[in-house]
Enzyme design. Structure first.
Site, PDB file in Angstrom:
ATOM      1  N   ASN A  23       9.451   4.365 -23.347  1.00  0.00           N
ATOM      2  CA  ASN A  23      10.759   5.049 -23.379  1.00  0.00           C
ATOM      3  C   ASN A  23      11.656   4.783 -22.180  1.00  0.00           C
ATOM      4  OD1 ASN A  23       8.962   6.615 -21.863  1.00  0.00           O
ATOM      5  ND2 ASN A  23      10.020   8.517 -22.352  1.00  0.00           N
ATOM      6  N   GLY A  28       2.072   8.258 -20.643  1.00  0.00           N
ATOM      7  CA  GLY A  28       2.030   8.020 -22.079  1.00  0.00           C
ATOM      8  C   GLY A  28       1.611   9.290 -22.796  1.00  0.00           C
ATOM      9  N   SER A  29       1.092   9.117 -23.982  1.00  0.00           N
ATOM     10  CA  SER A  29       0.777  10.281 -24.813  1.00  0.00           C
ATOM     11  C   SER A  29      -0.462  11.012 -24.305  1.00  0.00           C
ATOM     12  CB  SER A  29       0.546   9.814 -26.250  1.00  0.00           C
ATOM     13  OG  SER A  29      -0.540   8.899 -26.272  1.00  0.00           O
ATOM     14  N   GLU A  84       0.576  11.234 -16.469  1.00  0.00           N
ATOM     15  CA  GLU A  84       1.840  11.885 -16.862  1.00  0.00           C
ATOM     16  C   GLU A  84       1.906  11.814 -18.376  1.00  0.00           C
ATOM     17  OE1 GLU A  84       3.963  13.418 -14.952  1.00  0.00           O
ATOM     18  OE2 GLU A  84       3.272  12.799 -12.978  1.00  0.00           O
ATOM     19  N   LEU A  85       1.702  12.956 -19.045  1.00  0.00           N
ATOM     20  CA  LEU A  85       1.473  12.919 -20.496  1.00  0.00           C
ATOM     21  C   LEU A  85       2.584  13.637 -21.269  1.00  0.00           C
ATOM     22  CD1 LEU A  85      -2.371  13.596 -20.255  1.00  0.00           C
ATOM     23  CD2 LEU A  85      -1.150  11.422 -20.100  1.00  0.00           C
ATOM     24  N   CYS A 104       9.683  12.690 -22.283  1.00  0.00           N
ATOM     25  CA  CYS A 104       8.650  13.718 -22.145  1.00  0.00           C
ATOM     26  C   CYS A 104       9.267  15.057 -21.783  1.00  0.00           C
ATOM     27  CB  CYS A 104       7.641  13.295 -21.095  1.00  0.00           C
ATOM     28  SG  CYS A 104       8.436  12.904 -19.543  1.00  0.00           S
ATOM     29  N   GLU A 146       4.539  17.873 -29.832  1.00  0.00           N
ATOM     30  CA  GLU A 146       5.557  17.098 -29.136  1.00  0.00           C
ATOM     31  C   GLU A 146       6.361  16.348 -30.201  1.00  0.00           C
ATOM     32  OE1 GLU A 146       4.419  13.593 -26.804  1.00  0.00           O
ATOM     33  OE2 GLU A 146       5.940  14.174 -25.351  1.00  0.00           O
TER      34      GLU A 146
HETATM   35  P1  NAP Z   1       1.289   5.730 -25.709  1.00  0.00           P
HETATM   36  O1  NAP Z   1       1.186   5.311 -27.106  1.00  0.00           O
HETATM   37  O2  NAP Z   1       0.311   6.703 -25.171  1.00  0.00           O
HETATM   38  O3  NAP Z   1       1.239   4.366 -24.840  1.00  0.00           O
HETATM   39  C1  NAP Z   1       1.409   4.392 -23.448  1.00  0.00           C
HETATM   40  C2  NAP Z   1       0.779   3.150 -22.859  1.00  0.00           C
HETATM   41  O4  NAP Z   1      -0.641   3.207 -23.037  1.00  0.00           O
HETATM   42  C3  NAP Z   1       1.228   1.846 -23.512  1.00  0.00           C
HETATM   43  O5  NAP Z   1       1.324   0.846 -22.531  1.00  0.00           O
HETATM   44  C4  NAP Z   1       0.089   1.547 -24.472  1.00  0.00           C
HETATM   45  O6  NAP Z   1      -0.027   0.197 -24.817  1.00  0.00           O
HETATM   46  C5  NAP Z   1      -1.083   1.999 -23.634  1.00  0.00           C
HETATM   47  N1  NAP Z   1      -2.307   2.248 -24.392  1.00  0.00           N
HETATM   48  C6  NAP Z   1      -2.452   2.474 -25.720  1.00  0.00           C
HETATM   49  N2  NAP Z   1      -3.762   2.650 -26.011  1.00  0.00           N
HETATM   50  C7  NAP Z   1      -4.440   2.544 -24.852  1.00  0.00           C
HETATM   51  C8  NAP Z   1      -5.820   2.625 -24.497  1.00  0.00           C
HETATM   52  N3  NAP Z   1      -6.764   2.873 -25.393  1.00  0.00           N
HETATM   53  N4  NAP Z   1      -6.150   2.447 -23.213  1.00  0.00           N
HETATM   54  C9  NAP Z   1      -5.200   2.208 -22.273  1.00  0.00           C
HETATM   55  N5  NAP Z   1      -3.885   2.112 -22.546  1.00  0.00           N
HETATM   56  C10 NAP Z   1      -3.514   2.287 -23.818  1.00  0.00           C
HETATM   57  O7  NAP Z   1       2.739   6.327 -25.372  1.00  0.00           O
HETATM   58  P2  NAP Z   1       4.171   5.787 -25.785  1.00  0.00           P
HETATM   59  O8  NAP Z   1       4.348   5.992 -27.248  1.00  0.00           O
HETATM   60  O9  NAP Z   1       4.398   4.434 -25.216  1.00  0.00           O
HETATM   61  O10 NAP Z   1       5.103   6.810 -24.977  1.00  0.00           O
HETATM   62  C11 NAP Z   1       5.386   8.088 -25.450  1.00  0.00           C
HETATM   63  C12 NAP Z   1       4.509   9.128 -24.786  1.00  0.00           C
HETATM   64  O11 NAP Z   1       4.631   9.029 -23.374  1.00  0.00           O
HETATM   65  C13 NAP Z   1       4.956  10.536 -25.125  1.00  0.00           C
HETATM   66  O12 NAP Z   1       3.843  11.312 -25.449  1.00  0.00           O
HETATM   67  C14 NAP Z   1       5.628  11.021 -23.855  1.00  0.00           C
HETATM   68  O13 NAP Z   1       5.613  12.405 -23.664  1.00  0.00           O
HETATM   69  C15 NAP Z   1       4.834  10.316 -22.814  1.00  0.00           C
HETATM   70  N6  NAP Z   1       5.607  10.234 -21.577  1.00  0.00           N
HETATM   71  C16 NAP Z   1       5.287  11.081 -20.566  1.00  0.00           C
HETATM   72  C17 NAP Z   1       6.047  11.076 -19.390  1.00  0.00           C
HETATM   73  C18 NAP Z   1       5.714  12.004 -18.247  1.00  0.00           C
HETATM   74  O14 NAP Z   1       6.207  11.763 -17.156  1.00  0.00           O
HETATM   75  N7  NAP Z   1       4.922  13.042 -18.457  1.00  0.00           N
HETATM   76  C19 NAP Z   1       7.120  10.185 -19.266  1.00  0.00           C
HETATM   77  C20 NAP Z   1       7.408   9.334 -20.335  1.00  0.00           C
HETATM   78  C21 NAP Z   1       6.645   9.355 -21.487  1.00  0.00           C
HETATM   79  P3  NAP Z   1       0.483  -0.313 -26.266  1.00  0.00           P
HETATM   80  O15 NAP Z   1       1.942  -0.052 -26.299  1.00  0.00           O
HETATM   81  O16 NAP Z   1       0.124  -1.754 -26.228  1.00  0.00           O
HETATM   82  O17 NAP Z   1      -0.262   0.451 -27.302  1.00  0.00           O
END
Ligand code: NAP
Length: 491
Positions: A168, A244-245, A264-265, A298, A392
């Site tokens: 994002n 990430g998530s 940071e989830l 997020c 979420e």
């Molecule tokens: P995501 O699906 O969790 O992916 C995040 C990252 O993790 C990507 O680089 C992804 O790679 C990687 N990943 C996926 N599976 C993995 C595994 N098994 N082991 C290690 N890494 C893995 O999240 P997203 O859809 O990109 O982003 C949205 C989420 O991020 C939302 O839940 C949001 O709330 C959260 N977020 C949190 C914050 C905060 O500061 N709290 C800020 C921004 C976003 P691939 O893309 O190759 O699958």
């Protein structure tokens, strides 16, 4: 102006751009030659091909990062100089960086420009950040058993840091991990989201051109599910900085073993509007908080809890304000909402809306999409039985719920499994203080929607929203360890 990116984006035999990645100081297409496509969510066009790393590439990157830790000659002052030079290069290339962010993420170009500026600002503020690295002197005479002792407490790097980032804010979030990690003396292996890897490849090129030594920063691209375990379980990685998530964050926490984790989830920010709030301000803020970046933040406002005696007026004003949030061409400077990231996100919005309507919610605006362009959607009469009230959202939906008083609002807000952000709208400062202390989120904002900019204030979540805090001096704290040296004075 020299194009510093031309050498890392090579045209293949079909005329498509193919990006290379940096491992151990070397830009290369991978030995296997495997690639994957990065598509523009707004047009469906393939923007470029990006290397699809395999296990061997990841291991090479980890070894390169490990080897670079033992290199002399990247002194703290040189790290600052690299950051300053990188800032200049970010600014020089800001148009290309912003266009790339928009093309791969579908966010409006104005937002992409802000993201690039925030990244340059983050680099500028590194000088401030290094203050945390000064350490402490602790006199021992305050306690009987240390009366003839004193200690200095240093901050040491952790070692190799894996920086895994989401789609994002593909430039800023990754940069906010890499910058403090390097400043603190760590080396980095960075893994961007597969939907949006190009912005980070460009940033790594900038760091290299700014003078980053070989192996200090490496990037791997490819599916997280395929490559994740190799990173997470590696004994040569000492810390994982993940954004990430919650689902993947929990997986990492379960698999990582003894490593420092900065997670940071997900979030489910509530906006609480009390009867004495300035409703005009609340409406503008909450719409911005919900629909900015199509809700893919997020800290997005993800449920609105309005005191029942002002709800009708609030809803009326929201419906008026939402008319300003028209989806449009992300490359148009005036567009406020672009696309959501992919088809899966569209399906998730559709399912949340369908579930809410089935259980009695009222659709006041939006609810439809064309391709990945999803309308700003407002749902009224939402209740806790509906998924949209608990999950979420990460998309442009505003669920509105009614509360009798501030006690009910706080209790409802705290019932969430997330604990990242919330905001409260009231003109009663005493009540604002009371509520903000009772809310269980990492940050509570009074009379504005959550927004964390460049990270001047610490930011991070409680409960399922994560571990640790990000921010100008807080990230560096997460990416260092304390080292205590105790001196004994002879009697
Ligand atoms: P995501 O699906 O969790 O992916 C995040 C990252 O993790 C990507 O680089 C992804 O790679 C990687 N990943 C996926 N599976 C993995 C595994 N098994 N082991 C290690 N890494 C893995 O999240 P997203 O859809 O990109 O982003 C949205 C989420 O991020 C939302 O839940 C949001 O709330 C959260 N977020 C949190 C914050 C905060 O500061 N709290 C800020 C921004 C976003 P691939 O893309 O190759 O699958």
């Amino acid at each position: 102006m020299e194009n510093i990116f031309s050498e890392i984006m090579v045209r293949n035999s079909e005329g498509q751009f193919q990006y290379q990645i940096l491992i151990d100081g070397c830009w290369k297409c991978l030995a296997s030659g495997k690639t994957f496509e990065v598509k523009n969510p707004a047009t469906g066009e393939v923007i470029a091909l990006v290397p699809d790393c395999d296990a061997a590439d990841v291991k090479n990157a980890i070894q390169a990062a490990k080897k670079s830790l033992n290199l002399d000659g990247f002194s703290p002052i040189e790290r600052l100089e690299v950051m300053e030079k990188a800032r200049e290069l970010v600014l020089k290339n800001q148009d290309f960086l912003a266009e790339t962010i928009t093309k791969e993420s579908g966010k409006p170009i104005s937002l992409a420009r802000s993201e690039v500026k925030a990244t340059a600002e983050r680099l500028r503020l590194t000088m401030e950040e290094t203050r945390v690295l000064y350490g402490e002197y602790l006199p021992g005479e305050w306690v009987e058993d240390t009366r003839n002792k004193f200690a200095i407490v240093l901050r040491k790097p952790l070692g190799v840091v894996a920086a895994i980032s989401p789609f994002n804010y593909p430039l800023f979030i990754a940069a906010s991990k890499i910058i403090p990690a390097v400043l603190a003396g760590n080396s980095v292996i960075a893994k961007p989201a597969s939907n949006t890897p190009i912005s980070l490849i460009l940033f790594i090129r900038i760091l290299e051109k700014a003078g980053m030594p070989t192996g200090a920063v490496n990037i791997i691209t490819g599916g997280g599910s395929a490559l994740g375990d190799i990173i997470i379980q590696s004994q040569d990685i000492q810390a994982i900085s993940f954004t990430g998530s919650t689902k993947i964050g929990e997986y990492i926490a379960n698999q990582a073993g003894i490593k420092k984790l900065h997670l940071e989830l997900g979030g489910k920010a509530s906006a609480i509007i009390l009867e004495d709030a300035d409703l005009n301000n609340a409406v503008v803020q909450i719409c911005r908080g919900t629909f900015r970046n199509s809700g893919q933040r997020c800290d997005a406002v993800s449920r609105v809890l309005v005191q029942d005696n002002v709800k009708e007026l609030f809803v009326e004003k929201v419906v008026e304000e939402v008319k300003k949030y028209v989806v449009g061409d992300p490359m148009d400077e005036k567009t406020q909402m672009g696309t959501v990231i992919n088809e899966k996100a569209v399906q998730k919005m559709d399912a949340l809306i369908e579930d809410a309507l089935k259980k009695g919610a009222t659709l006041l605006a939006g609810g439809k999409h064309k391709g990945l362009f999803y309308e700003a959607t407002v749902l009224d009469n939402v209740t806790l039985e509906m998924e949209v009230a608990r999950e979420e959202i990460f998309g442009p939906i505003m669920p509105i719920m009614s509360v009798r008083n501030h006690e009910e609002a706080v209790s409802l807000s705290n019932s969430s499994e997330y604990g990242l952000d919330s905001c409260v709208f009231t003109q009663n400062i005493n009540l604002a203080i009371k509520i903000s202390k009772e809310l269980q989120d990492g940050s509570v904002t009074i009379n504005a929607a959550p927004g964390h900019g460049v990270g001047h204030f610490p930011f991070g979540g409680n409960k399922k929203s994560g571990l640790g805090r990000e921010g100008l001096k807080y990230s560096i704290d997460e990416l260092t360890k304390l080292h205590t040296i105790i001196f004994t004075q002879s009697e």
